[in-house]
Design a protein around this motif. Structure first.
Motif, PDB file in Angstrom:
ATOM      1  N   LYS A  45      -0.050  -2.738  -8.664  1.00  0.00           N
ATOM      2  CA  LYS A  45      -1.390  -2.371  -8.223  1.00  0.00           C
ATOM      3  C   LYS A  45      -1.665  -2.900  -6.818  1.00  0.00           C
ATOM      4  CE  LYS A  45      -6.194  -2.499  -9.800  1.00  0.00           C
ATOM      5  NZ  LYS A  45      -7.114  -3.003 -10.853  1.00  0.00           N
ATOM      6  N   ILE A  46      -1.305  -4.155  -6.584  1.00  0.00           N
ATOM      7  CA  ILE A  46      -1.558  -4.732  -5.265  1.00  0.00           C
ATOM      8  C   ILE A  46      -0.611  -4.152  -4.208  1.00  0.00           C
ATOM      9  CG2 ILE A  46      -0.030  -6.782  -5.273  1.00  0.00           C
ATOM     10  CD1 ILE A  46      -2.579  -8.352  -4.326  1.00  0.00           C
ATOM     11  N   GLN A  47       0.585  -3.743  -4.638  1.00  0.00           N
ATOM     12  CA  GLN A  47       1.524  -3.119  -3.701  1.00  0.00           C
ATOM     13  C   GLN A  47       1.023  -1.744  -3.245  1.00  0.00           C
ATOM     14  OE1 GLN A  47       4.443  -4.199  -2.227  1.00  0.00           O
ATOM     15  NE2 GLN A  47       3.932  -6.204  -3.084  1.00  0.00           N
ATOM     16  N   SER A  48       0.357  -1.026  -4.156  1.00  0.00           N
ATOM     17  CA  SER A  48      -0.194   0.280  -3.770  1.00  0.00           C
ATOM     18  C   SER A  48      -1.304   0.116  -2.734  1.00  0.00           C
ATOM     19  CB  SER A  48      -0.713   1.025  -4.996  1.00  0.00           C
ATOM     20  OG  SER A  48      -1.787   0.309  -5.589  1.00  0.00           O
ATOM     21  N   LYS A  49      -2.099  -0.937  -2.850  1.00  0.00           N
ATOM     22  CA  LYS A  49      -3.128  -1.231  -1.842  1.00  0.00           C
ATOM     23  C   LYS A  49      -2.483  -1.667  -0.529  1.00  0.00           C
ATOM     24  CE  LYS A  49      -6.824  -2.697  -4.989  1.00  0.00           C
ATOM     25  NZ  LYS A  49      -7.710  -3.822  -5.383  1.00  0.00           N
ATOM     26  N   LEU A  50      -1.404  -2.400  -0.657  1.00  0.00           N
ATOM     27  CA  LEU A  50      -0.721  -2.930   0.526  1.00  0.00           C
ATOM     28  C   LEU A  50      -0.118  -1.824   1.384  1.00  0.00           C
ATOM     29  CD1 LEU A  50       0.034  -5.635   1.888  1.00  0.00           C
ATOM     30  CD2 LEU A  50       2.164  -5.594   0.584  1.00  0.00           C
ATOM     31  N   LYS A  51       0.284  -0.731   0.761  1.00  0.00           N
ATOM     32  CA  LYS A  51       0.868   0.374   1.521  1.00  0.00           C
ATOM     33  C   LYS A  51      -0.110   0.922   2.555  1.00  0.00           C
ATOM     34  CE  LYS A  51       4.252   2.019  -1.846  1.00  0.00           C
ATOM     35  NZ  LYS A  51       4.637   3.118  -2.764  1.00  0.00           N
ATOM     36  N   VAL A  52      -1.385   0.834   2.214  1.00  0.00           N
ATOM     37  CA  VAL A  52      -2.429   1.293   3.141  1.00  0.00           C
ATOM     38  C   VAL A  52      -2.747   0.207   4.160  1.00  0.00           C
ATOM     39  CG1 VAL A  52      -4.806   2.148   3.322  1.00  0.00           C
ATOM     40  CG2 VAL A  52      -3.381   2.789   1.361  1.00  0.00           C
TER      41      VAL A  52
END
Length: 363
Positions: free
Chosen positions: A308-315
């Protein structure tokens, strides 16, 4: 003479009816006595028979009671034997306590509860010796066994109940886990004083002990047998080297302010392969204690939280190069060094930036 004879005859004639009357009475009396004697004999026989029957019944009842007693006695003896065996087994187990049988106990270094066991033994006055288990595993690998992966663990849960908190007192958090300055802050920053001892959380092997100028400064990374890794950063001094075996409570370094740091603190991380685990989900740092339920910490939830935090990090973790941008501008955006920007994005030392390039601030 004739007169005397006649008189006798007359007297006999007179007496004969009286004798006739008395004779049958005697015979009837005799017959009644005979009947009575017969009936008394019969009753005596019946009574004797009844007595014999009663005696036989008494004997039978006595035999049955004796059998029941014997069966009860046998059962009680069997149960007593079983209970004695159990009690003797318990006593034997109790007698086999390390404080009584031995004065020295060996604990394998790969035992996740080694530190807890050691504390219990020491309270009992038993000397504890830690046995290095890595040498045995290396020998077995030479015989053809596969090398275990770093993420190799058993079951669907982590057991953090034996974890030792890396600081030795209550302490507040300076910076939490999560996205910070457009990049992922993989651990927590714990406020400590410079020179304080930082200790290992689990038994394991030191796999990194070096200085990183752009980020961690002096830091130590320990690989644990339960599949986890722990990292201790911004140290003033490292007290272990690569290949060293450490145990819970062993000092891995002294707290400092090296690397990318604005003050003395400990940067602490928990990793499971490529998955980062928020240390605050395991430890209540302000109160220096483990949180409830850490003995059954779900791996699935940890992996889901990481994704979940990695998906936010991509942005968040993207910088698009504009006209006139330099590496210094990108470094300031991500709050890291220029060397870190080049290393993370695999840029050459003098490689120029092109407009539209997408650069990252963390791996």
């Amino acid at each position: 003479m004739k007169k005397a004879v006649l008189i006798v005859l007359l007297i006999a004639a007179l007496l004969s009816p009286a004798l006739a009357k008395t004779a049958p009475k005697e015979s009837s009396h005799k017959s009644t006595t005979q009947v009575e004697s017969k009936t008394s004999k019969d009753t005596q026989k019946e009574k004797s028979k009844e007595k014999q029957k009663d005696k036989q019944k008494e004997k039978q009842t006595e035999k049955q009671t004796d059998k029941q007693k014997k069966s009860k006695d046998s059962k009680s003896t069997k149960s007593s034997k079983k209970s004695s065996k159990k009690s003797s087994g318990k006593i034997a187990k109790d007698d086999e306590s390390p404080s009584d049988s031995t004065k020295k106990v060996s604990i394998k270094s790969d035992d996740p509860k080694a530190f807890t066991k050691a504390l219990l033994y020491e309270k009992q006055g038993v000397e504890v010796e830690f046995v290095d288990a890595t040498k045995k595993s290396r020998k077995s690998r030479k015989k053809g066994e596969k090398k275990p992966t770093k993420t190799e663990t058993v079951g669907e849960y982590f057991d953090f109940s034996t974890m030792l908190i890396p600081i030795t007192h209550e302490a507040r958090l300076g910076s939490p886990y999560g996205i910070r300055d457009h990049r992922l802050h993989r651990g927590v920053d714990i406020q400590v004083e410079k020179g304080e001892p930082m200790v290992a959380a689990y038994p394991g092997e030191v796999i990194v002990s070096k200085y990183n100028q752009g980020g961690y400064g002096h830091y130590v990374l320990v690989q644990h047998e339960n599949g986890l890794q722990t990292l201790y950063g911004h140290l003033a001094e490292r007290t272990v080297k690569v290949g060293d075996q450490v145990y819970p409570g062993d000092i891995v370094g002294l707290a400092g302010n090296t690397g990318k740091s604005s003050g003395a603190h400990l940067h602490f991380e928990i990793r499971y392969g490529d998955v980062n685990i928020d240390p605050t989900t395991v430890v209540d740092f302000p109160h220096w204690q483990l949180k409830p339920g850490v003995e059954k910490y779900s791996k699935k939830k940890a992996i889901q939280a990481h994704r979940k935090i990695q998906s936010k990090l991509k942005v968040e973790n993207v910088y698009i190069v504009k006209k006139g941008d330099t590496v210094a501008d990108v470094a300031a955006f991500f709050y890291i060094s220029e060397d870190a920007v080049r290393r993370i994005n695999k840029l050459g030392k003098d490689q120029p930036l092109k407009v539209g390039m997408k650069l990252k601030g963390c791996m």
